[in-house]
Write a protein that holds these residues in place. Structure first.
Motif, short mmCIF file in Angstrom:
data_model
loop_
_atom_site.label_atom_id
_atom_site.label_comp_id
_atom_site.label_asym_id
_atom_site.label_seq_id
_atom_site.Cartn_x
_atom_site.Cartn_y
_atom_site.Cartn_z
N GLN A 1 23.19 40.96 -5.37
CA GLN A 1 23.46 39.90 -6.23
C GLN A 1 23.41 40.87 -7.71
OE1 GLN A 1 20.25 37.41 -6.93
NE2 GLN A 1 21.73 35.47 -6.98
N GLY A 2 24.35 40.29 -8.24
CA GLY A 2 24.55 40.70 -9.66
C GLY A 2 25.49 41.95 -9.88
N GLN A 3 26.00 42.51 -8.76
CA GLN A 3 26.44 43.73 -8.59
C GLN A 3 28.17 43.46 -9.20
OE1 GLN A 3 26.54 46.16 -5.38
NE2 GLN A 3 28.73 47.03 -5.52
N ARG A 4 28.72 44.31 -10.00
CA ARG A 4 30.27 44.00 -10.37
C ARG A 4 31.16 44.24 -9.42
NH1 ARG A 4 33.17 46.73 -15.91
NH2 ARG A 4 35.14 46.74 -15.18
N ILE A 5 31.85 43.29 -9.22
CA ILE A 5 32.81 43.51 -7.87
C ILE A 5 34.43 43.40 -8.29
CG2 ILE A 5 31.35 42.67 -6.39
CD1 ILE A 5 32.50 39.76 -6.45
N ALA A 6 34.69 42.91 -9.55
CA ALA A 6 35.99 42.54 -9.79
C ALA A 6 36.39 42.13 -11.45
CB ALA A 6 36.73 41.20 -8.88
N PHE B 1 29.03 36.06 -13.56
CA PHE B 1 29.71 36.74 -14.81
C PHE B 1 28.30 37.00 -15.61
CE2 PHE B 1 31.02 32.41 -15.09
CZ PHE B 1 30.15 31.93 -16.28
N ASP B 2 28.45 37.72 -16.67
CA ASP B 2 27.22 38.07 -17.52
C ASP B 2 26.91 36.81 -18.25
OD1 ASP B 2 27.11 40.90 -16.95
OD2 ASP B 2 28.37 41.15 -18.86
N TYR B 3 25.56 36.60 -18.37
CA TYR B 3 24.98 35.21 -18.80
C TYR B 3 25.60 35.28 -20.39
CZ TYR B 3 21.78 35.22 -14.96
OH TYR B 3 21.02 35.28 -13.85
N GLY B 4 25.86 33.86 -20.51
CA GLY B 4 26.45 33.40 -21.97
C GLY B 4 26.93 32.02 -21.99
N HIS C 1 41.56 34.00 -7.69
CA HIS C 1 42.52 34.19 -8.87
C HIS C 1 42.34 35.55 -9.64
CE1 HIS C 1 44.00 30.35 -7.93
NE2 HIS C 1 42.49 29.93 -8.33
N LEU C 2 41.68 36.67 -9.32
CA LEU C 2 41.66 37.65 -9.80
C LEU C 2 42.69 38.51 -10.36
CD1 LEU C 2 39.00 38.91 -7.13
CD2 LEU C 2 38.49 37.64 -9.24
N LYS C 3 42.35 39.51 -11.42
CA LYS C 3 43.33 40.23 -11.89
C LYS C 3 44.02 41.23 -10.88
CE LYS C 3 43.99 43.44 -15.89
NZ LYS C 3 43.29 44.19 -16.98
N PRO C 4 45.60 41.39 -11.03
CA PRO C 4 46.08 42.40 -10.10
C PRO C 4 45.41 43.70 -10.24
CG PRO C 4 47.70 41.07 -11.23
CD PRO C 4 46.33 40.78 -11.71
N GLU C 5 45.05 44.17 -8.96
CA GLU C 5 44.34 45.64 -8.88
C GLU C 5 42.97 45.16 -9.49
OE1 GLU C 5 45.75 47.67 -7.15
OE2 GLU C 5 47.76 46.57 -6.91
N GLY C 6 42.43 44.31 -9.66
CA GLY C 6 41.20 44.21 -10.20
C GLY C 6 40.10 43.96 -9.44
N LEU D 1 37.26 31.95 -18.07
CA LEU D 1 37.07 33.14 -18.36
C LEU D 1 38.35 33.75 -18.85
CD1 LEU D 1 34.81 34.40 -15.32
CD2 LEU D 1 34.12 33.58 -17.55
N PRO D 2 38.25 34.59 -19.93
CA PRO D 2 39.26 35.55 -20.38
C PRO D 2 39.69 36.34 -19.41
CG PRO D 2 37.70 35.44 -21.92
CD PRO D 2 37.08 34.78 -20.87
N GLU D 3 40.91 36.79 -19.12
CA GLU D 3 41.52 37.66 -18.12
C GLU D 3 40.77 39.06 -18.40
OE1 GLU D 3 45.63 39.30 -16.11
OE2 GLU D 3 45.61 37.82 -17.58
N GLY D 4 40.33 39.64 -17.13
CA GLY D 4 39.90 41.10 -17.37
C GLY D 4 38.15 40.88 -17.80
N THR D 5 37.58 39.82 -17.49
CA THR D 5 36.24 39.64 -17.61
C THR D 5 35.43 40.03 -16.22
OG1 THR D 5 36.39 37.63 -18.97
CG2 THR D 5 34.09 37.86 -17.64
N PRO D 6 34.57 41.12 -16.47
CA PRO D 6 33.65 41.51 -15.06
C PRO D 6 33.41 40.39 -14.46
CG PRO D 6 33.25 42.73 -17.04
CD PRO D 6 33.91 41.60 -17.65
N VAL D 7 33.50 40.32 -13.18
CA VAL D 7 33.12 39.35 -12.00
C VAL D 7 31.79 40.00 -11.30
CG1 VAL D 7 33.39 37.94 -10.05
CG2 VAL D 7 35.24 38.22 -11.86
N LEU D 8 30.77 39.15 -11.34
CA LEU D 8 29.52 39.74 -10.49
C LEU D 8 29.15 38.95 -9.20
CD1 LEU D 8 27.36 39.81 -13.89
CD2 LEU D 8 28.84 41.45 -12.84
#
Length: 313
Positions: A260-265, A162-165, A244-249, A192-199
């Motif tokens: 590597q680093g590409q948004r996937i979910a 996920f994004d660095y932080g 444990h990804l978001k439905p339709e996420g 992670l809060p629900e809806g966080t971009p997964v990389l």
């Protein structure tokens, strides 16, 4: 009549559950015909008899669309060939066994294991009648698991998925809540809060996705092997699971190459879970069983240190 059953690949958090291939008439099915010859001996084959024959019965068994490997039985005249057809973009190990055998002899002796390459086919066994004059029948069962047990994963620098932080780990290696089995021993749960971009923590090919599961709960029997997830196959044969990804996420498709680093979910809270989080684990096929393997991961401040979790979530 021959029958086939396949245990679909339960590639998530636990071993696959057995599911029988039902006798039905779907579009994606293996078909068989049964009739009696002039001497009254039962005959079965994957093609209908030539000419007009009374009492011909047609049957079929369905292979689930989630099963990457399907079974086919081909009539070769003197024997039958049991063929595995792999639709996955990566290798799958399969194990063929006999559930029923009447007057037949399989070669090789079953159960037997084999690796079916991506998009390939392989003859798993040849089944011969012991006495061709007598009725014969058999039923085969197929277990399947992703990956090639001959793969040798190498050391790799994974990035935080996920994004660095700020990085918060709710359950680490060996966590007693759900990381206490060989498949998940080296898993990490990132809060992670629900809806966080997964990389993608590492590049590879998308091997399997699940995106339409909406439930969550603490019933391990009901939810222990269910959740939305992505499995990525790496070039050394190891596989990363993002669960444990978001439905339709899910934002990628099977067969897609990702870097590597590409948004996937989008992260979520599906399956066996107490709160929104991302379950990440690297696994390898160790011979019809998945095992988690240790990995090194880096964030903005350098390498993350995952201490063994003794408390669980």
């Amino acid at each position: 009549m021959t029958h086939g059953r396949a245990r679909p690949v339960g590639w998530l958090l636990a071993a696959a559950a057995g599911v029988a291939l039902a006798i039905a008439l779907p579009a994606d099915a293996a078909r068989f015909w049964r009739w009696k010859d002039a001497q009254g001996t039962p005959v079965f084959g994957d093609r209908p008899p030539a000419g007009e024959v009374d009492g011909v019965q047609a049957s079929s068994f369905r292979r689930s669309p989630t099963d990457p490997v399907g079974l086919h039985v081909q009539d070769r005249g003197s024997h039958y060939e049991v063929v595995a057809d792999n639709r996955a973009p990566g290798p799958v190990e399969v194990q063929l066994a006999l559930a029923r055998a009447e007057n037949v002899r399989p070669v090789p002796a079953l159960p037997a294991s084999s690796v079916v390459p991506a998009g390939g086919k392989r003859v798993l066994a040849r089944v011969y009648p012991v006495d061709p004059r007598m009725p014969n029948a058999f039923e085969v069962v197929l277990d399947q698991l992703p990956g090639d047990p001959r793969a040798r994963p190498f050391d790799f620098e994974y990035r935080v998925p996920f994004d660095y932080g700020r990085v918060r780990v709710d359950q680490g290696f060996g966590g007693r809540f759900s990381h206490n089995d060989p498949q998940n021993h080296y898993a990490v749960d990132f809060a992670l809060p629900e809806g966080t971009p997964v990389l993608a923590a590492r590049g590879g090919v998308i091997l399997q996705v699940e995106s339409d599961f909406e439930r969550t709960g603490l019933d391990r029997e009901r939810y222990g092997g269910r959740a939305n997830y992505i499995r990525i196959l790496h070039d050394d044969g190891s596989m990363a699971l993002y669960a444990h990804l978001k439905p339709e996420g899910v934002e990628v498709r099977v067969g897609q190459q990702v870097r590597q680093g590409q948004r996937i979910a989008l992260s979520g809270n599906t399956g066996f879970s107490t709160a929104p989080h991302l379950h990440f684990v690297v696994q390898a096929n160790r011979g019809m069983r998945l095992e988690a393997i240790p990995f090194r991961m880096f964030g903005a401040l350098g390498e993350l240190k995952f201490a063994r979790d003794e408390t669980g979530r």
